[in-house]
Design an enzyme around this catalytic site. Structure first.
Site, short mmCIF file in Angstrom:
data_model
loop_
_atom_site.label_atom_id
_atom_site.label_comp_id
_atom_site.label_asym_id
_atom_site.label_seq_id
_atom_site.Cartn_x
_atom_site.Cartn_y
_atom_site.Cartn_z
N ARG A 1 -13.91 -42.13 9.07
CA ARG A 1 -14.08 -43.30 9.89
C ARG A 1 -15.24 -44.07 8.99
O ARG A 1 -14.97 -45.53 8.57
CB ARG A 1 -14.84 -43.26 11.13
CG ARG A 1 -14.91 -44.67 11.93
CD ARG A 1 -15.08 -44.58 13.43
NE ARG A 1 -15.45 -45.76 14.19
CZ ARG A 1 -16.58 -46.48 14.37
NH1 ARG A 1 -17.78 -45.62 14.37
NH2 ARG A 1 -16.55 -47.70 14.94
N HIS B 1 -14.40 -47.84 7.17
CA HIS B 1 -15.36 -49.08 7.37
C HIS B 1 -15.85 -49.63 6.26
O HIS B 1 -16.02 -50.87 6.10
CB HIS B 1 -16.35 -48.64 8.63
CG HIS B 1 -15.55 -48.63 10.06
ND1 HIS B 1 -16.30 -49.37 11.02
CD2 HIS B 1 -14.46 -48.32 10.37
CE1 HIS B 1 -15.63 -49.01 12.19
NE2 HIS B 1 -14.68 -48.34 11.87
N ASN C 1 -19.88 -51.06 14.07
CA ASN C 1 -20.52 -49.89 13.24
C ASN C 1 -21.88 -49.45 13.78
O ASN C 1 -21.97 -48.34 13.86
CB ASN C 1 -21.04 -50.29 11.60
CG ASN C 1 -19.77 -50.82 10.95
OD1 ASN C 1 -18.79 -50.14 11.03
ND2 ASN C 1 -20.11 -51.42 9.85
N HIS D 1 -7.29 -41.33 14.80
CA HIS D 1 -7.64 -41.38 16.14
C HIS D 1 -7.29 -40.11 16.89
O HIS D 1 -7.79 -39.85 18.07
CB HIS D 1 -7.29 -42.67 16.71
CG HIS D 1 -7.94 -43.94 16.44
ND1 HIS D 1 -7.70 -45.13 16.98
CD2 HIS D 1 -8.86 -44.17 15.60
CE1 HIS D 1 -8.19 -46.10 16.42
NE2 HIS D 1 -9.21 -45.43 15.46
#
Length: 342
Positions: A82, A86, A115, A216
């Site tokens: 992740r 990001h 975040n 996910h």
């Protein structure tokens, strides 16, 4: 051109309307910032085995740091994947997500709503960077460490099935702004139209979006990120499966903002189970359920039913994502510490 402008206005309107309906659950502002215009593609600058002469053990050092972390907590591996996503979606893959707050820059990306406080894995990057600086001072960028860590986490969490050949040569960015995270990172309540537009803005297509959403299948989520989907709505064909919704409602009613696993079937493994969960309506976010839309349903079904298909596509999509807005020596640097500019 006129059609493109009209489409962009429609998407911005959709985002604003969705933010209004979900503001209480997610803490996102209303209206949402407009989706940015597509970024011009960067000239290819990355190569495999980039550090083979300048720092031969670079990739092994990062892999060891990631293995140590995931052996103790596989959830950190999900956090590293992740973290890569990001980072790349905001200002490109330049490690801007790692920068701490300073007097000169009091609100960096890591403090943005998407975040903070959910982003994890910073300590793994720090550990790898510390060893790399001892071995080859000033050579390996933090941006490449983030990319290698996302690659290695994918390898370990997939039990060696997802083996990404990640090119390198990225430089580190010098600026980081929390408010850009809302503009660039897809929110958990986005529909397919919004998701497609936000990925397109980064040079990624609809299939890349479906493929990368498969991450996910590992990790955890705060209840606040899907609270508006509880309880299940029988009238909504994309509503959460009632038994799962009931179970989650019970867990999420304990006070505070509890966390739950994103994939209740194989929570520790990076695999194609996510796509079966989408078909079974056993996913957490509206953005996950949105993949049941006609534009993406066929891809979801193919990923769910064909062994190895998603893993191969995920490998390619991670490399493609790692090429977003890459910095060079002309507009970047090699940080001595990943949390601060030189």
């Amino acid at each position: 051109m006129a059609n493109d402008k009209l489409a962009a206005l429609v998407v911005v309107a959709l985002l604003g309307r969705m933010a209004h309906t979900c503001q209480a659950s997610y803490g996102y502002p209303n209206p949402m910032p407009p989706i940015p215009s597509p970024t011009p593609p960067t000239a290819p600058a990355l190569t495999l085995n980039y550090y083979s002469y300048s720092c031969p053990n670079a990739e092994a050092i990062v892999r060891e740091a990631v293995k140590n972390a995931t052996d103790n907590n596989r959830g950190i591996g999900a956090g590293l994947i992740r973290l890569f996503f990001h980072d790349c979606f905001v200002r490109g893959c330049d490690a801007s997500v790692l920068l701490d707050a300073t007097t000169a820059s009091p609100e960096p990306e890591k403090l943005g709503i998407p975040n903070f406080p959910s982003l994890r894995g910073f300590e793994v990057i720090d550990a790898a960077k510390a060893k790399l600086e001892k071995e080859c001072h000033g050579v390996v960028s933090c941006a490449d460490i983030v990319a290698f860590a996302g690659r290695d986490a994918s390898f370990f969490l997939s039990n060696g099935v997802v083996d990404i050949k990640m090119p390198a040569g990225r430089y580190d960015g010098r600026v980081s702004f929390a408010n850009e995270t809302l503009r660039d990172l897809p929110p958990p309540f986005a529909n397919v139209t919004v998701l497609e537009a936000m990925f397109k803005a980064k040079g990624l297509d609809l299939d890349d979006m479906v493929t990368l959403s498969g991450a996910h299948t590992v990790g955890i989520s705060h209840c606040s990120s899907f609270a508006d989907r509880l309880p299940a709505d029988p009238s909504d064909p994309m509503s959460m499966e009632p038994v799962l919704a009931s179970s989650l409602q019970q867990k999420c009613s304990r006070g505070g903002d509890p966390v739950v696993v994103q994939d209740d079937v194989t929570p520790r493994d990076l695999d194609k189970q996510y796509y079966q969960n989408v078909l079974d309506r056993k996913v957490l976010f509206k953005s996950d359920a949105a993949l049941l839309s006609p534009q993406t349903l066929k891809a979801v079904e193919h990923n769910a039913k064909n062994p190895g298909k998603w893993e191969r596509k995920f490998t390619d999509a991670m490399v493609k994502m790692g090429n977003i807005e890459v910095k060079t020596k002309a507009n970047g640097e090699i940080r001595k510490q990943c949390r601060f500019v030189n």
